[in-house]
Scaffold this active site. Structure first.
Site, PDB file in Angstrom:
ATOM      1  N   ASN A   1       0.815  -1.220   0.000  1.00 16.60           N
ATOM      2  CA  ASN A   1       0.000   0.000   0.000  1.00 16.60           C
ATOM      3  C   ASN A   1       0.848   1.270   0.000  1.00 16.60           C
ATOM      4  O   ASN A   1       0.454   2.284  -0.568  1.00 16.60           O
ATOM      5  CB  ASN A   1      -0.967   0.026   1.188  1.00 16.60           C
ATOM      6  CG  ASN A   1      -2.181  -0.838   0.967  1.00 16.60           C
ATOM      7  OD1 ASN A   1      -2.583  -1.075  -0.179  1.00 16.60           O
ATOM      8  ND2 ASN A   1      -2.774  -1.318   2.045  1.00 16.60           N
ATOM      9  N   CYS A   2       2.002   1.199   0.633  1.00 19.85           N
ATOM     10  CA  CYS A   2       2.885   2.369   0.684  1.00 19.85           C
ATOM     11  C   CYS A   2       3.380   2.735  -0.715  1.00 19.85           C
ATOM     12  O   CYS A   2       3.463   3.905  -1.072  1.00 19.85           O
ATOM     13  CB  CYS A   2       4.066   2.104   1.614  1.00 19.85           C
ATOM     14  SG  CYS A   2       3.575   1.636   3.288  1.00 19.85           S
TER      15      CYS A   2
END
Length: 162
Positions: free
Chosen positions: A50-51
């Site tokens: 997700n980062c």
């Protein structure tokens, strides 16, 4: 979730590591935040799903709009070393746009109560996912994700709060 930092608090004085053209340097919190308006966002880890797919790319995409709202610096912190943060910046095209602040020992995350134990998933102690607006070292806005995912702390939310 036991976040200790809150709106109106001053950021704790800790050290970050940053990669410069002269190599790795240590910078204190005040050097980054005093006398400036900064958007800071924290991620659990460089190169994580997700980062890399949502959180950092959102701040890259909205860089110009955020800066146009009077922000001096957009910075990202994670519990990774400066070399990893630098490599992630290059891989994501964030160089010159996002200041990468390595919090390798989680000193800043712990001082703010923004640490998260991800030992069960093999990641050890990390930072929670969050974003904040900091003016002259004081937290003006704080968005901490209550659950996995990128929602409350994404770039579009910060942009709407400026």
């Amino acid at each position: 979730m036991n976040v200790t930092i809150k709106v109106g608090d001053r950021l704790p004085q800790t050290e970050f590591r940053v990669m410069t053209s002269d190599g790795e340097q240590t910078v204190m919190t005040d050097a980054v935040f005093l006398g400036r308006r900064v958007v800071l966002f924290g991620v659990p880890g460089a190169f994580t799903r997700n980062c890399s797919k949502v959180h950092l790319p959102g701040f890259i995409a909205h860089h110009d709009a955020i800066k146009a709202k009077g922000i001096d610096t957009i910075a990202c912190t994670a519990v990774n070393d400066a070399d990893v943060m630098s490599a992630w910046s290059v891989q994501q095209g964030a160089e010159g746009l996002i200041t990468m602040l390595s919090d390798g020992n989680a000193s800043f995350a712990k001082a703010c109560g923004l640490e998260r134990d991800l030992t069960a998933s093999g990641m050890g102690l990390r930072s929670r996912r969050y974003s904040m607006i900091v003016e002259n070292g004081e937290v003006k806005v704080l968005n901490v994700e209550p659950a996995p995912g990128v929602n409350a702390s994404k770039a579009e939310v910060i942009l709407s709060q400026l």
